[in-house]
Scaffold this active site. Structure first.
Site, mmCIF file in Angstrom:
data_model
loop_
_atom_site.group_PDB
_atom_site.id
_atom_site.type_symbol
_atom_site.label_atom_id
_atom_site.label_comp_id
_atom_site.label_asym_id
_atom_site.label_seq_id
_atom_site.Cartn_x
_atom_site.Cartn_y
_atom_site.Cartn_z
ATOM 1 N N LYS A 1 -19.387 -25.204 61.924
ATOM 2 C CA LYS A 1 -18.433 -26.081 61.439
ATOM 3 C C LYS A 1 -17.289 -26.462 62.125
ATOM 4 O O LYS A 1 -16.569 -25.683 62.799
ATOM 5 C CB LYS A 1 -17.750 -25.542 59.960
ATOM 6 N N LYS B 1 -16.729 -21.266 63.459
ATOM 7 C CA LYS B 1 -15.778 -22.223 62.738
ATOM 8 C C LYS B 1 -14.657 -22.613 63.747
ATOM 9 O O LYS B 1 -13.912 -21.646 64.316
ATOM 10 C CB LYS B 1 -15.251 -21.599 61.494
ATOM 11 N N ARG C 1 -7.777 -30.050 52.832
ATOM 12 C CA ARG C 1 -6.772 -29.367 52.538
ATOM 13 C C ARG C 1 -5.898 -30.129 51.534
ATOM 14 O O ARG C 1 -5.110 -29.417 50.675
ATOM 15 C CB ARG C 1 -5.918 -29.141 53.846
ATOM 16 N N GLU D 1 -19.826 -14.975 68.350
ATOM 17 C CA GLU D 1 -19.494 -14.748 67.083
ATOM 18 C C GLU D 1 -20.636 -14.821 66.109
ATOM 19 O O GLU D 1 -20.495 -14.025 65.206
ATOM 20 C CB GLU D 1 -18.757 -16.062 66.473
ATOM 21 N N TYR E 1 -20.283 -33.577 51.216
ATOM 22 C CA TYR E 1 -19.859 -34.384 50.047
ATOM 23 C C TYR E 1 -20.546 -35.720 49.715
ATOM 24 O O TYR E 1 -20.291 -35.960 48.709
ATOM 25 C CB TYR E 1 -18.205 -34.808 50.313
ATOM 26 N N LYS F 1 -4.355 -23.031 62.862
ATOM 27 C CA LYS F 1 -4.908 -21.912 62.420
ATOM 28 C C LYS F 1 -5.652 -21.219 63.757
ATOM 29 O O LYS F 1 -6.754 -20.710 63.822
ATOM 30 C CB LYS F 1 -6.250 -22.092 61.452
ATOM 31 N N SER G 1 -14.836 -32.550 55.675
ATOM 32 C CA SER G 1 -14.116 -33.556 54.859
ATOM 33 C C SER G 1 -13.848 -34.857 55.821
ATOM 34 O O SER G 1 -13.789 -35.855 55.380
ATOM 35 C CB SER G 1 -12.986 -33.131 54.120
HETATM 36 C C1 PBG Z 1 -10.865 -22.802 53.992
HETATM 37 C C2 PBG Z 1 -11.704 -23.828 54.376
HETATM 38 C C3 PBG Z 1 -11.432 -24.997 55.134
HETATM 39 C C4 PBG Z 1 -12.727 -25.678 54.910
HETATM 40 C C5 PBG Z 1 -13.605 -25.153 54.423
HETATM 41 N N1 PBG Z 1 -13.192 -23.569 54.023
HETATM 42 C C6 PBG Z 1 -10.478 -25.126 55.352
HETATM 43 C C7 PBG Z 1 -9.582 -24.822 56.743
HETATM 44 O O1 PBG Z 1 -10.205 -24.041 57.474
HETATM 45 O O2 PBG Z 1 -8.536 -25.179 56.906
HETATM 46 C C8 PBG Z 1 -12.766 -27.286 55.529
HETATM 47 C C9 PBG Z 1 -13.867 -28.077 54.657
HETATM 48 C C10 PBG Z 1 -13.619 -29.320 55.062
HETATM 49 O O3 PBG Z 1 -12.723 -29.911 55.753
HETATM 50 O O4 PBG Z 1 -14.373 -30.207 54.355
HETATM 51 N N2 PBG Z 1 -10.858 -21.771 54.944
#
Ligand code: PBG
Length: 332
Positions: free
Chosen positions: A256, A202, A212, A241, A321, A225, A282
């Site tokens: 992701k 990720k 968010r 990982e 989505y 992050k 998203s």
């Molecule tokens: C939470 C999480 C996130 C997403 C899925 N689980 C956001 C992040 O890490 O800030 C993002 C999914 C998306 O953008 O559709 N840890």
């Protein structure tokens, strides 16, 4: 690979007709490839549209059950649930994540009541929907996310979700060692058949903004992050990982974001030969919708082409989505 010379060889011969293109197609997309992420909010009979994710809403628990029935009808095999936790239930340590009556658990039970085992339920493990600072774990005075203490809390969160009926635990927090810790707790807690799909690779991505908004953490998050999510420049690290998460007991792994990281999907698939999933996140969804709104592209074609690309890269399935829309197109 055998190949000859033009004009004996003409690549266009097999492309000349629709039946021939269908016959020669290497990968196909099916509703059973799709995982549909849904956002849950408090209340009854509530639908809250999310401005930065046009066409996506948060639903109250009763409405989520209706979405689940719709998904079953469309042949979608799995839902991914994300709560927009009430502000007064967010805290420094995200303890609401382990409350057996939190939004997530109530949604799990409502869906189970509505559709039984006809659909898989995937739950996200991370603290960002529950903390007042929007980070995925517990922070120290400098705002650094503490690894080992966070893992302890995540184990409680995962067990809470499993007790409420989750089928797939999906840790998205990127703490070290959390897959092994969660697996051990699930085994000890008689949840031997609860799967783990690890968000193994990720990235610290700019594509998560609308998500968010959807879970209400955007305004709370200070900083980024990058001390736990991966650097977008790296792919060797993604393989490490994945290797670690598999060794710790992950049943499947996720990459992701999606489209910008298909090279990672391919490398992971070729190296490990395990089920690989990708999350079309998203910001990717929003990009497609912005293209459509600008009159620069056609939604149905963009959706099907991008989802097919995940299959071609080696994915077993995709979180998107657009799942319900795509399933409708594919079923038509
Ligand atoms: C939470 C999480 C996130 C997403 C899925 N689980 C956001 C992040 O890490 O800030 C993002 C999914 C998306 O953008 O559709 N840890």
């Amino acid at each position: 690979m055998t190949t000859g010379m033009y004009p004996q060889v003409r690549m266009r011969r097999v492309r000349a007709t629709a039946w021939s293109r269908a016959l020669h197609r290497e990968v196909r997309l099916d509703p059973s490839d799709l995982i549909w992420p849904l956002f849950v909010t408090d209340g009854t009979a509530v639908e809250e549209p999310i401005a930065s994710l046009p066409g996506v809403s948060r639903w109250s628990v009763d409405q989520i059950a209706i979405r689940a029935r719709e998904a079953v009808g469309l042949g979608i095999p799995c839902l991914a649930l994300f709560p927009n936790t009430q502000p007064e239930r967010r805290s420094e340590d995200g303890r609401e994540a382990s409350n057996p009556d939190n939004l997530m658990c109530r949604a799990l039970r409502a869906i189970r009541d509505a559709v039984g085992d006809e659909i898989g339920l995937l739950t996200d493990v991370a603290l960002d929907p529950y903390t007042i600072h929007g980070q995925d774990g517990l922070i120290d005075e400098q705002g650094y996310v503490r690894n080992d203490d966070t893992v302890d809390v995540l184990v409680g969160q995962a067990l809470n979700q499993a007790e409420a009926g989750a089928d797939i635990i999906a840790p998205s927090d990127m703490m070290d060692g959390r897959i092994g810790a969660i697996r051990s707790a699930l085994e000890a807690g008689a949840h031997t058949n609860v799967q783990i799909m690890s968000y193994a690779a990720k990235y610290a991505s700019a594509f998560y903004g609308p998500f968010r908004d959807a879970v209400g953490s955007r305004g709370l998050l200070k900083g980024d992050k990058k001390t736990y999510q991966m650097d977008p420049g790296n792919s060797e690290e993604a393989l490490r990982e994945v290797a670690l998460d598999l060794a710790e007991g992950a049943d499947s792994v996720m990459v992701k974001p999606g489209l910008p990281y298909l090279d990672i999907v391919r490398r992971v698939k070729e190296r490990f030969e395990v089920p690989v999933f990708a999350y079309q996140v998203s910001g990717e969804y929003a990009m497609i919708e912005a293209t459509v709104a600008a009159g620069a592209g056609e939604r149905d074609a963009l959706v099907l082409e991008t989802l097919l690309a995940f299959k071609r890269a080696g994915c077993s399935g995709v979180l998107t989505y657009h799942a319900a829309h795509a399933a409708r197109l594919l079923g038509a």
